[in-house]
Design a protein around this motif. Sequence first.
Motif, PDB file in Angstrom:
ATOM      1  N   ARG A 218      -7.839  -5.478 -13.998  1.00 14.44           N
ATOM      2  CA  ARG A 218      -8.036  -5.548 -12.552  1.00 14.44           C
ATOM      3  C   ARG A 218      -6.747  -6.105 -11.959  1.00 14.44           C
ATOM      4  O   ARG A 218      -6.216  -7.093 -12.455  1.00 14.44           O
ATOM      5  N   HIS A 219      -6.285  -5.490 -10.907  1.00 18.00           N
ATOM      6  CA  HIS A 219      -5.036  -5.976 -10.303  1.00 18.00           C
ATOM      7  C   HIS A 219      -5.071  -5.807  -8.790  1.00 18.00           C
ATOM      8  O   HIS A 219      -5.806  -4.976  -8.254  1.00 18.00           O
ATOM      9  N   ARG A 220      -4.295  -6.626  -8.154  1.00 20.75           N
ATOM     10  CA  ARG A 220      -4.095  -6.559  -6.719  1.00 20.75           C
ATOM     11  C   ARG A 220      -2.789  -7.283  -6.431  1.00 20.75           C
ATOM     12  O   ARG A 220      -2.519  -8.342  -7.002  1.00 20.75           O
ATOM     13  N   TYR A 221      -1.996  -6.749  -5.553  1.00 20.84           N
ATOM     14  CA  TYR A 221      -0.731  -7.380  -5.214  1.00 20.84           C
ATOM     15  C   TYR A 221      -0.984  -8.432  -4.130  1.00 20.84           C
ATOM     16  O   TYR A 221      -0.884  -8.168  -2.938  1.00 20.84           O
TER      17      TYR A 221
ATOM     18  N   GLN B 136      11.800  -6.240  -4.272  1.00 23.01           N
ATOM     19  CA  GLN B 136      12.104  -6.711  -5.626  1.00 23.01           C
ATOM     20  C   GLN B 136      10.859  -7.309  -6.282  1.00 23.01           C
ATOM     21  O   GLN B 136      10.588  -7.063  -7.458  1.00 23.01           O
ATOM     22  N   ARG B 137      10.069  -8.057  -5.508  1.00 22.30           N
ATOM     23  CA  ARG B 137       8.818  -8.604  -6.047  1.00 22.30           C
ATOM     24  C   ARG B 137       7.837  -7.487  -6.406  1.00 22.30           C
ATOM     25  O   ARG B 137       7.177  -7.532  -7.440  1.00 22.30           O
ATOM     26  N   LEU B 138       7.751  -6.474  -5.560  1.00 22.93           N
ATOM     27  CA  LEU B 138       6.888  -5.334  -5.847  1.00 22.93           C
ATOM     28  C   LEU B 138       7.339  -4.607  -7.116  1.00 22.93           C
ATOM     29  O   LEU B 138       6.524  -4.215  -7.945  1.00 22.93           O
ATOM     30  N   ASP B 139       8.639  -4.442  -7.266  1.00 23.45           N
ATOM     31  CA  ASP B 139       9.177  -3.763  -8.446  1.00 23.45           C
ATOM     32  C   ASP B 139       8.884  -4.575  -9.711  1.00 23.45           C
ATOM     33  O   ASP B 139       8.481  -4.003 -10.736  1.00 23.45           O
ATOM     34  N   ASP B 140       9.054  -5.884  -9.640  1.00 22.18           N
ATOM     35  CA  ASP B 140       8.742  -6.743 -10.798  1.00 22.18           C
ATOM     36  C   ASP B 140       7.258  -6.649 -11.160  1.00 22.18           C
ATOM     37  O   ASP B 140       6.894  -6.562 -12.334  1.00 22.18           O
ATOM     38  N   PHE B 141       6.410  -6.669 -10.141  1.00 21.78           N
ATOM     39  CA  PHE B 141       4.968  -6.553 -10.356  1.00 21.78           C
ATOM     40  C   PHE B 141       4.635  -5.216 -11.028  1.00 21.78           C
ATOM     41  O   PHE B 141       3.876  -5.154 -11.999  1.00 21.78           O
ATOM     42  N   ALA B 142       5.218  -4.127 -10.509  1.00 26.85           N
ATOM     43  CA  ALA B 142       4.955  -2.799 -11.064  1.00 26.85           C
ATOM     44  C   ALA B 142       5.455  -2.688 -12.503  1.00 26.85           C
ATOM     45  O   ALA B 142       4.789  -2.093 -13.353  1.00 26.85           O
ATOM     46  N   ARG B 143       6.611  -3.270 -12.793  1.00 32.29           N
ATOM     47  CA  ARG B 143       7.154  -3.207 -14.164  1.00 32.29           C
ATOM     48  C   ARG B 143       6.258  -3.963 -15.153  1.00 32.29           C
ATOM     49  O   ARG B 143       6.128  -3.573 -16.302  1.00 32.29           O
ATOM     50  N   THR B 144       5.639  -5.041 -14.697  1.00 33.83           N
ATOM     51  CA  THR B 144       4.731  -5.800 -15.555  1.00 33.83           C
ATOM     52  C   THR B 144       3.423  -5.047 -15.764  1.00 33.83           C
ATOM     53  O   THR B 144       2.873  -5.010 -16.863  1.00 33.83           O
ATOM     54  N   LEU B 145       2.932  -4.434 -14.705  1.00 35.65           N
ATOM     55  CA  LEU B 145       1.622  -3.792 -14.733  1.00 35.65           C
ATOM     56  C   LEU B 145       1.639  -2.391 -15.346  1.00 35.65           C
ATOM     57  O   LEU B 145       0.689  -1.994 -16.027  1.00 35.65           O
ATOM     58  N   ALA B 146       2.691  -1.632 -15.124  1.00 39.45           N
ATOM     59  CA  ALA B 146       2.736  -0.221 -15.545  1.00 39.45           C
ATOM     60  C   ALA B 146       2.430  -0.006 -17.029  1.00 39.45           C
ATOM     61  O   ALA B 146       1.648   0.887 -17.363  1.00 39.45           O
ATOM     62  N   PRO B 147       3.002  -0.797 -17.949  1.00 44.65           N
ATOM     63  CA  PRO B 147       2.674  -0.553 -19.364  1.00 44.65           C
ATOM     64  C   PRO B 147       1.193  -0.766 -19.679  1.00 44.65           C
ATOM     65  O   PRO B 147       0.625  -0.051 -20.504  1.00 44.65           O
ATOM     66  N   MET B 148       0.560  -1.709 -19.009  1.00 46.49           N
ATOM     67  CA  MET B 148      -0.872  -1.941 -19.241  1.00 46.49           C
ATOM     68  C   MET B 148      -1.697  -0.766 -18.720  1.00 46.49           C
ATOM     69  O   MET B 148      -2.645  -0.328 -19.363  1.00 46.49           O
TER      70      MET B 148
ATOM     71  N   GLN C 125       0.833  -1.206   0.000  1.00 44.16           N
ATOM     72  CA  GLN C 125       0.000   0.000   0.000  1.00 44.16           C
ATOM     73  C   GLN C 125       0.867   1.255   0.000  1.00 44.16           C
ATOM     74  O   GLN C 125       0.527   2.240  -0.638  1.00 44.16           O
ATOM     75  N   ARG C 126       1.970   1.225   0.710  1.00 43.40           N
ATOM     76  CA  ARG C 126       2.829   2.413   0.784  1.00 43.40           C
ATOM     77  C   ARG C 126       3.696   2.586  -0.460  1.00 43.40           C
ATOM     78  O   ARG C 126       3.957   3.700  -0.893  1.00 43.40           O
ATOM     79  N   VAL C 127       4.150   1.485  -1.054  1.00 44.03           N
ATOM     80  CA  VAL C 127       5.195   1.564  -2.072  1.00 44.03           C
ATOM     81  C   VAL C 127       4.698   1.388  -3.507  1.00 44.03           C
ATOM     82  O   VAL C 127       5.203   2.026  -4.426  1.00 44.03           O
ATOM     83  N   LEU C 128       3.703   0.547  -3.711  1.00 44.67           N
ATOM     84  CA  LEU C 128       3.320   0.163  -5.071  1.00 44.67           C
ATOM     85  C   LEU C 128       2.881   1.343  -5.938  1.00 44.67           C
ATOM     86  O   LEU C 128       3.281   1.446  -7.098  1.00 44.67           O
ATOM     87  N   ALA C 129       2.085   2.242  -5.398  1.00 49.97           N
ATOM     88  CA  ALA C 129       1.613   3.383  -6.203  1.00 49.97           C
ATOM     89  C   ALA C 129       2.797   4.205  -6.718  1.00 49.97           C
ATOM     90  O   ALA C 129       2.802   4.650  -7.871  1.00 49.97           O
ATOM     91  N   ARG C 130       3.800   4.373  -5.886  1.00 44.83           N
ATOM     92  CA  ARG C 130       4.968   5.157  -6.305  1.00 44.83           C
ATOM     93  C   ARG C 130       5.773   4.417  -7.373  1.00 44.83           C
ATOM     94  O   ARG C 130       6.298   5.041  -8.299  1.00 44.83           O
ATOM     95  N   LEU C 131       5.848   3.090  -7.263  1.00 44.51           N
ATOM     96  CA  LEU C 131       6.534   2.314  -8.301  1.00 44.51           C
ATOM     97  C   LEU C 131       5.769   2.394  -9.620  1.00 44.51           C
ATOM     98  O   LEU C 131       6.368   2.514 -10.688  1.00 44.51           O
ATOM     99  N   LEU C 132       4.448   2.327  -9.544  1.00 46.42           N
ATOM    100  CA  LEU C 132       3.633   2.408 -10.756  1.00 46.42           C
ATOM    101  C   LEU C 132       3.724   3.780 -11.419  1.00 46.42           C
ATOM    102  O   LEU C 132       3.539   3.914 -12.622  1.00 46.42           O
ATOM    103  N   GLU C 133       4.018   4.809 -10.631  1.00 49.21           N
ATOM    104  CA  GLU C 133       4.205   6.156 -11.186  1.00 49.21           C
ATOM    105  C   GLU C 133       5.579   6.321 -11.826  1.00 49.21           C
ATOM    106  O   GLU C 133       5.865   7.359 -12.388  1.00 49.21           O
TER     107      GLU C 133
END
Length: 196
Positions: A169-172, A119-131, A79-87
């Motif tokens: 639809r996504h959720r970590y 690292q898992r959060l970053d991988d998730f964000a890298r996969t999701l961000a382009p979509m 909740q704290r980190v993912l939004a910033r990674l997606l940005e």
Amino acid sequence: GEDENEGWEPQQRFFAFPLVEAGPEFREVALDNLARFFRNPCRYLLRERLGISLPQGDEELQDDEPFVPDRSARDALAQRVLARLLEGEPLAALRDFARAGIEYPAGRLGVLELEDELQRLDDFARTLAPMLAEPKLDPVGATLEFTLDGEPWRLTGGFGDLRRSGLIRHRYDDVRPNDYLNGWIDRYFYDTQLLN
């Protein structure tokens, strides 16, 4: 072996008398409410039909320090980190921010676990961000009208976050049955109402 049903007695009925017939407003259903009903029909009946909301119990405070993070720690960090990674903020810039939290245990093991999770959060964000970067289409909505037991019903829904590639639809977290159910309801409504 003993018969499992031996000694079984029927339970008292929850409703001693039939409920008063619901008004027409009860048969005007939003797509989100339909999904909420299928997630927990009993809760939906109590809340929406009877106006009863059962409170959730308070979360117990832990009286011992965890050695490894649990699901709630993972969720809080995401909740704290993912939004910033997606940005697009780089992981290196977020490490100090992530370490400032209290989700992960102190010490070397906590640092290693936190780094693995980042690292898992970053991988998730890298996969999701382009979509998620794909532009959204104009909002769409529709109403499905049908008759059930001689009563008119209306199901209304819409999507404000459609993209050319579809609905994202996504959720970590691990995929749960409710995720599949919600996806099926959205997809069915979209296919039957919005593609026609």
